[in-house]
Design an enzyme around this catalytic site. Structure first.
Site, short mmCIF file in Angstrom:
data_model
loop_
_atom_site.label_atom_id
_atom_site.label_comp_id
_atom_site.label_asym_id
_atom_site.label_seq_id
_atom_site.Cartn_x
_atom_site.Cartn_y
_atom_site.Cartn_z
N GLU A 140 52.06 13.21 -17.72
CA GLU A 140 52.07 14.16 -16.60
C GLU A 140 53.07 15.28 -16.90
OE1 GLU A 140 52.88 13.99 -11.75
OE2 GLU A 140 53.82 12.51 -13.05
N LYS A 171 46.14 16.95 -8.62
CA LYS A 171 46.72 15.72 -8.08
C LYS A 171 46.57 15.68 -6.55
CE LYS A 171 51.11 13.13 -8.38
NZ LYS A 171 52.50 13.25 -8.86
N CYS A 213 49.80 9.87 -11.90
CA CYS A 213 51.02 9.21 -11.44
C CYS A 213 50.92 8.56 -10.05
CB CYS A 213 52.18 10.21 -11.49
SG CYS A 213 53.82 9.42 -11.62
#
Length: 254
Positions: free
Chosen positions: A40, A106, A140
């Site tokens: 990431e 995300k 994540c």
């Protein structure tokens, strides 16, 4: 499908240094791989100062990803900070060898670090079709939310790129296995190592898990490139034999 997991330290908010660091590791891959997975925010580390590092979709980092995919004749993916229409996104880029790009923003922004205050959340899940595999790439904190990751698309591989810190790495290990088992999917997790500017320590634990929760690549805490091979026929045979995915509850995301 052969996948290279690149676990590395990241230089704080220094895209050029990180590009050079990653290029060195990519150049050292001596065997053919189909896909390279980066962590990431691979250009910067997990920064809440997007204006310091933001790229555009026509910027140097995207050009570098395209060039790398072409030179290695493989796909490459990871997330970085992208500015678009006045907003900042933690955006995963999936680049095909042809230079074609698909993206995922995300969805679950990490409120504990204030990510939701400076970045715009995505809404759409991405399913990439590549070399006979259906791949779902996530980022994540998404790992903590199984409903969004639920395998309703019949994907084969779930990928998480991360900056997941040491104090909660046990949760990382547990949840990657859980996502693999509940979705009957291969799961790839790629995390960074080292210290960031905020003194957060990362110990990696990049790994690969099969559809029954067995390690193909056990968690690693050192810098390195770890290569795993996935077998779709074995995946399909196991799904057909056990049939677990067909017994799931129906649902709709709000």
């Amino acid at each position: 499908m052969k996948i290279a997991l690149i676990q590395t330290e990241l230089s704080w908010e220094n895209p050029n240094e990180n590009k050079a660091l990653l290029q060195e590791k990519i150049n050292a891959i001596s065997q053919y791989v189909d896909l390279i997975v980066l962590p990431e925010m691979f250009t910067s580390g997990f920064t809440m100062n997007p204006k310091n590092v933001a790229q555009t979709m026509q910027g140097e980092a995207i050009s570098w990803l395209k060039e790398t995919a072409k030179e290695k004749d493989c796909a490459i993916t990871g997330s970085l900070v992208i500015e678009e229409n006045g907003n900042y996104f933690n955006r995963l880029i999936f680049v095909f060898p042809s230079g074609e790009i698909q993206t995922y923003d995300k969805r679950h922004l990490f409120t504990l670090a204030g990510e939701d205050k400076v970045y715009t959340a995505g809404k759409e899940k991405l399913i990439v079709e590549y070399k006979g595999f259906k791949i779902c790439p996530l980022i994540c904190y998404d790992l903590r939310f199984p409903v969004f990751a639920r395998n309703v698309e019949d994907y084969d591989v779930l990928i998480y790129v991360a900056n997941w810190p040491k104090p909660r790495v046990n949760a990382w290990d547990i949840l990657l296995k859980a996502r693999a088992v509940e979705n009957m999917s291969y799961v790839i997790g790629v995390n960074r190592v080292g210290l960031d500017e905020n003194n957060h320590e990362y110990v990696g634990h990049s790994q690969a898990v099969d559809f029954l929760g067995n390690y193909l690549q056990e968690p690693q805490e050192i810098e390195g490139v770890f290569i795993v091979e996935l077998d779709k026929n074995e995946l399909l045979e196991t799904r057909e034999k056990l049939n677990f995915l067909n017994d799931g509850d129906e649902f709709k995301l709000a």
